[in-house]
Design an enzyme around this catalytic site. Structure first.
Site, mmCIF file in Angstrom:
data_model
loop_
_atom_site.group_PDB
_atom_site.id
_atom_site.type_symbol
_atom_site.label_atom_id
_atom_site.label_comp_id
_atom_site.label_asym_id
_atom_site.label_seq_id
_atom_site.Cartn_x
_atom_site.Cartn_y
_atom_site.Cartn_z
ATOM 1 N N CYS A 116 10.598 -6.264 -13.504
ATOM 2 C CA CYS A 116 11.295 -7.038 -14.525
ATOM 3 C C CYS A 116 12.040 -8.155 -13.808
ATOM 4 C CB CYS A 116 12.274 -6.164 -15.295
ATOM 5 S SG CYS A 116 13.304 -7.172 -16.383
ATOM 6 N N GLU A 151 1.822 -13.874 -5.654
ATOM 7 C CA GLU A 151 1.085 -13.986 -6.917
ATOM 8 C C GLU A 151 1.921 -13.559 -8.119
ATOM 9 O OE1 GLU A 151 -2.820 -12.168 -6.578
ATOM 10 O OE2 GLU A 151 -3.569 -14.011 -5.667
ATOM 11 N N GLU A 306 -4.930 -18.239 0.701
ATOM 12 C CA GLU A 306 -5.809 -17.066 0.776
ATOM 13 C C GLU A 306 -7.218 -17.483 0.402
ATOM 14 O OE1 GLU A 306 -4.807 -13.517 -1.389
ATOM 15 O OE2 GLU A 306 -2.669 -13.766 -1.034
ATOM 16 N N HIS A 357 -11.718 -4.495 1.495
ATOM 17 C CA HIS A 357 -11.731 -5.944 1.226
ATOM 18 C C HIS A 357 -12.092 -6.649 2.531
ATOM 19 C CE1 HIS A 357 -10.278 -9.995 0.395
ATOM 20 N NE2 HIS A 357 -10.093 -9.671 -0.879
HETATM 21 C C1 GLA Z 1 -4.663 -11.612 -3.914
HETATM 22 C C2 GLA Z 1 -3.395 -11.060 -3.290
HETATM 23 C C3 GLA Z 1 -3.641 -10.392 -1.980
HETATM 24 C C4 GLA Z 1 -4.888 -9.563 -2.029
HETATM 25 C C5 GLA Z 1 -6.048 -10.428 -2.408
HETATM 26 C C6 GLA Z 1 -7.375 -9.724 -2.409
HETATM 27 O O1 GLA Z 1 -4.898 -12.911 -3.646
HETATM 28 O O2 GLA Z 1 -2.412 -12.044 -3.148
HETATM 29 O O3 GLA Z 1 -2.502 -9.583 -1.680
HETATM 30 O O4 GLA Z 1 -4.723 -8.532 -2.941
HETATM 31 O O5 GLA Z 1 -5.825 -10.902 -3.699
HETATM 32 O O6 GLA Z 1 -8.418 -10.603 -2.729
HETATM 33 ZN ZN ZN Z 2 12.379 -6.960 -18.459
#
Ligand code: GLA
Ligand code: ZN
Length: 674
Positions: A116, A151, A306, A357
């Site tokens: 939150c 993110e 990334e 990954h």
């Molecule tokens: C996102 C996240 C990363 C990872 C990648 C995997 O971009 O920021 O931490 O989880 O995806 O593709």
């Molecule tokens: Zn909240």
């Protein structure tokens, strides 16, 4: 253009906190990074539980060691604030940091990116760890950037967020009477008589009011923005000169990125195209536009922070990059203005959901794999591309792309309900220009947007007009600009209320017509646009019917009850021209044909003057031109001038052969000293 960094950054997410019991691996990492030409890592993104194992008890010892080893090796650090994932003790002690979902139920501890952001406790705990980190490292010689959280995404519907939403609304509207009027609440008897009656829109409550939903998205954007600003200020207090970024995502519509970008110094984003599917050229067009969008958010170079060196693990089908593709897709980012090629992830962990990954170093721990060599190759190429770093990608064309417009289209119950495809439609217009090597900026309708420098403004499906967009477009055309508007334009105002009067609102005289009705076609159904001169192209999805047309008719509908009715028109207005396209060209070829007609007299600058084979695209960044082959075939090109390929050092002129998924980074051979 002064870049933010002296060299292209090459590296990626580094998670030494997963290997603290393996000093041999931590040691090997740095040696292998040097071999891979890695010069920067993103560090500590998910390290909170190691940095603050107990509330208020910090442990920076391990990080000191990692940072020293990196810095001694000349590897720079984008140091993260750890707010992307919280420690278990925090959730246990302060449940208010956990989000409430669309059903208003509180989540349990787990996963990440799910806090939150309104919670005063969460804000305070993040501020405290950020300040502790910054106190220790903001002047560390290895740190070049703050990586705020990770993110940012999603939203919370807890009581604190609901209350904050009401506060935001009170501030915006002042009175309930004003809110009721602008939310059109007499519909279905939804008039509010007390602020407390208003809840966040949700499937468990109200999600039929588009005005309310657009406001909710604005509110959520402002919460996230203020959260990022809180983190930014916490770390900047210790060294105002150190820039901050927050990594953004592709196809992410929940927050207005043009607004979030105001909170950070450098835009960065995570770039994960699914290559080698049905149509690599289409994929490349979409990601070219994504890169240009990221560049346009602050109108300056960005970071691709990334990408994957090989594959991801979260798509339905996780395919390897074919030989050449890692260099090609990395160079695509650079061509569009990236200052980096960063990857997720340096080394695969043994467990957790991302153990499989793609990574530079796999579980075998080897540095002689195909992937490792691909990464070395990109790193070496970036070192040779330093002359490109200060080159600016300049565009004569602006594509209007607006998050609020996207929301309004998505929330409108009309047309192809739930499948308005605003972004994909924009990609189609973008692609037809990109394929020709024409640079495009993306701009939204915020007040800061200045259209005056552009020779062409393309505004697909500009359903909402806000901040006086009609007036601004009128002035742009009047002053000599060329404008293309399409069906579904100028229908609602900033409150998401329909304009009264003729559409597109405020532009009927500029366009020389009014749009009266909108026909929606079934999937697979087409009509046709018959152009002057006899060419006919298929159109689909939407067919709008203009009336009172005083503009010159360039094309008419071929079928149905509106056969012969204008479909493509152009109107001279002031010094400029306003085009109107009433239907969606159905195929890529149809789109090319229509845009060729619209741009015919403009003589827009292309990255290369030569005509390139289908699947080969040239992208300009200042004096540099990146020639990219998005096909699995060898392509033969003709280059009139002599160019030096900065990647290999070769001079290319005359007949030149580009291998499958090959790429050249060209600069004029005689321009190198410039
Ligand atoms: C996102 C996240 C990363 C990872 C990648 C995997 O971009 O920021 O931490 O989880 O995806 O593709
Ligand atoms: Zn909240």
């Amino acid at each position: 253009m002064k870049p933010d960094f002296p060299v292209f950054l090459h590296g990626g997410d580094y998670n030494p906190d997963q290997w603290l019991d393996r000093p041999d691996i931590l040691e090997a990492d740095v040696c292998m990074m040097k071999k891979a030409h890695v010069n920067a890592v993103s560090l500590g993104i998910f390290s909170w539980s190691r940095l603050e194992p107990e509330e208020g008890v910090y442990d920076f010892g391990w990080l000191d060691g990692v940072m020293k080893r990196l810095t001694d090796a000349g590897i720079s650090i984008a140091l993260a604030t750890p707010s992307g994932a919280r420690p278990a003790w925090l959730a246990q002690k302060y449940p208010e940091v956990l989000r409430c979902g669309p059903d208003f139920q509180r989540m349990h501890f787990g996963e990440r990116h799910n806090h939150c952001l309104t919670s005063p406790v969460y804000r305070e705990k993040v501020r405290a760890i950020d300040a502790a980190l910054a106190d220790r490292y903001a002047k560390h010689p290895g740190v070049i950037l703050w990586h705020i959280g990770n993110e940012f995404g999603g939203e919370c519907r807890c009581p604190l967020c609901a209350e904050a939403f009401r506060g935001w609304l009170r501030n915006k509207y002042g009175t309930l009477a004003d809110l009721n009027r602008r939310w059109w609440t007499d519909f279905w008897s939804h008039r509010y008589t007390a602020w407390e009656q208003i809840e966040p829109p949700s499937p468990a409550g109200d999600q039929c009011n588009p005005s309310m939903r657009v406001d909710w998205r604005r509110f959520v954007t402002s919460q996230v923005r203020s959260f990022i600003e809180m983190e930014r200020d916490a770390v900047k207090a210790f060294n105002p000169a150190l820039p901050v970024t927050a990594n953004l995502m592709e196809r992410f519509w929940d927050y207005d990125y043009f607004e979030l970008a105001q909170a950070i110094d450098v835009v960065s984003w995570d770039c994960y195209p699914a290559w080698h599917g049905a149509d690599d050229l289409q994929r490349a067009a979409e990601f070219a536009m994504n890169h240009d969008l990221m560049r346009s958010l602050k109108h300056k170079p960005f970071l691709m922070i990334e990408s994957t060196p090989s594959l991801v693990n979260w798509k339905d089908v996780n395919k390897l990059k074919r030989p050449g593709m890692h260099l090609l897709s990395s160079m695509q980012a650079v061509a569009h203005g990236s200052q980096s090629v960063m990857m997720f992830q340096w080394r695969k962990g043994r467990g957790g959901s991302e153990a499989f990954h793609g990574a530079v170093v796999s579980h075998d721990g080897r540095d002689d794999t195909r992937v490792f060599r691909d990464v070395e190759q990109v790193g070496a190429a970036l070192e040779r591309l330093t002359p490109v770093l200060g080159e600016e990608r300049k565009a004569e064309v602006c594509l209007l792309f607006d998050w609020e417009n996207r929301w309004a289209l998505d929330f409108a119950q009309m047309g192809r309900r739930g499948a308005m495809q605003y972004f994909d439609t924009c990609v189609r217009y973008y692609r037809a220009l990109w394929e020709r090597g024409i640079a495009v900026d993306l701009r939204d309708m915020s007040e800061a947007t200045d259209l005056s420098g552009y020779r062409l403004v393309v505004a697909p499906m500009l359903f909402m007009f806000r901040n006086g967009m009609d007036e601004r477009l009128r002035r742009y055309v009047e002053a000599g600009g060329t404008l293309l508007v399409t069906y579904l334009s100028g229908i609602v105002d900033a409150d998401d209320l329909a304009f009264l009067g003729d559409a597109p609102h405020g532009l009927t005289d500029v366009l020389g017509l009014r749009a009266e009705e909108l026909d929606t076609l079934y999937p697979g159904e087409t009509n046709s646009l018959k152009l002057e001169g006899g060419v006919s192209v298929p159109v689909s999805r939407y067919c709008e019917l203009p009336e009172d047309v005083s503009a010159r008719v360039v094309g008419t509908y071929g079928e149905d009850f509106y056969a012969g009715h204008p479909c493509l028109t152009v109107n001279s207005f002031g010094q400029g021209k306003a085009w109107y396209l009433a239907a969606e060209p159905d195929t890529e070829q149809a789109m090319r044909t229509v845009l060729a007609r619209v741009t015919e007299e403009l003589g827009l600058t292309a990255a290369l003057p030569e005509t390139l084979p289908q699947g080969v695209v040239a992208t300009g960044r200042g004096r540099a031109v990146f020639v990219q082959n998005y096909t699995a075939e060898t392509q033969t090109l003709w280059l009139t001038d002599a160019w030096r390929d900065l990647i290999t050092g070769d001079v290319r002129q005359g007949t030149a052969v580009l291998p499958p998924y090959g790429v050249w980074a060209l600069m004029k051979a005689d321009g190198e000293q410039a």
